[in-house]
Write a protein that holds these residues in place. Structure first.
Motif, PDB file in Angstrom:
ATOM      1  N   PRO A  22      18.149  18.639  10.775  1.00 54.32           N
ATOM      2  CA  PRO A  22      17.695  17.995  12.011  1.00 54.32           C
ATOM      3  C   PRO A  22      17.058  16.633  11.710  1.00 54.32           C
ATOM      4  O   PRO A  22      16.408  16.463  10.699  1.00 54.32           O
ATOM      5  N   GLY A  23      17.259  15.670  12.615  1.00 53.91           N
ATOM      6  CA  GLY A  23      16.677  14.342  12.430  1.00 53.91           C
ATOM      7  C   GLY A  23      17.325  13.590  11.294  1.00 53.91           C
ATOM      8  O   GLY A  23      16.675  12.809  10.610  1.00 53.91           O
ATOM      9  N   GLU A  24      18.604  13.830  11.076  1.00 54.60           N
ATOM     10  CA  GLU A  24      19.322  13.254   9.939  1.00 54.60           C
ATOM     11  C   GLU A  24      19.224  11.731   9.917  1.00 54.60           C
ATOM     12  O   GLU A  24      19.313  11.077  10.943  1.00 54.60           O
ATOM     13  N   LEU A  25      19.037  11.213   8.732  1.00 55.89           N
ATOM     14  CA  LEU A  25      18.961   9.773   8.497  1.00 55.89           C
ATOM     15  C   LEU A  25      20.122   9.368   7.606  1.00 55.89           C
ATOM     16  O   LEU A  25      20.698  10.206   6.905  1.00 55.89           O
ATOM     17  N   THR A  26      20.448   8.081   7.600  1.00 55.98           N
ATOM     18  CA  THR A  26      21.437   7.590   6.655  1.00 55.98           C
ATOM     19  C   THR A  26      20.820   7.615   5.258  1.00 55.98           C
ATOM     20  O   THR A  26      19.593   7.731   5.104  1.00 55.98           O
ATOM     21  N   ILE A  27      21.660   7.452   4.256  1.00 55.73           N
ATOM     22  CA  ILE A  27      21.158   7.410   2.877  1.00 55.73           C
ATOM     23  C   ILE A  27      20.190   6.244   2.707  1.00 55.73           C
ATOM     24  O   ILE A  27      19.132   6.390   2.089  1.00 55.73           O
TER      25      ILE A  27
END
Length: 136
Positions: A22-27
């Motif tokens: 959840p709340g995934e961010l880019t690298i």
């Protein structure tokens, strides 16, 4: 040995990155947010240099984090011309949640697929892998 470690560690990193959280961010966002969490406030240009990316790329990454309320900009008290970036409470919470979720993925895999002796070997190898990473 070097090739075997590169393959194994690369596979582990890819699997962890592929895990949807959840709340995934880019690298790039993850890297910048983690850097501010670990290293404290920094300027955009300093962060770009550390990540070896262009100031424009870092600016776009930081703008996305700021828009989500995960970082904030403030004037440097020592030099009012400079802008210093800091992680917000929401950003710190997200970093901690993500670390915990990925640690739980690893813990579940260790519980379900490894013997106690194998887990002990992995635990003993962890400081060596960390030292290897520091020397690269």
């Amino acid at each position: 040995m070097a090739a075997a470690l590169r393959v194994a560690i690369g596979l582990l990193v890819r699997k962890l990155r592929q895990a949807h959280l959840p709340g995934e961010l880019t690298i790039a966002e993850t890297s910048a947010l983690s850097r501010l969490d670990r290293g404290g406030p920094a300027t955009s240009s300093d962060m770009a240099k550390q990540d070896r990316i262009s100031p424009q790329s870092m600016g776009a990454t930081l703008a996305a984090l700021e828009q989500r309320g995960l970082i904030e900009r403030r004037r440097d008290p020592a030099d009012g011309r400079r802008v210093v970036l800091s992680i917000t409470a929401a950003g710190r919470q997200l970093v901690n949640d993500r670390r915990g979720a990925r640690s739980e993925l690893i813990a579940a895999a260790l519980r379900d697929g490894f013997t106690a002796a194998e887990r002990d070997l992995l635990l003993a190898a962890a400081p060596l892998l960390e030292r290897l990473a520091e020397r690269l």
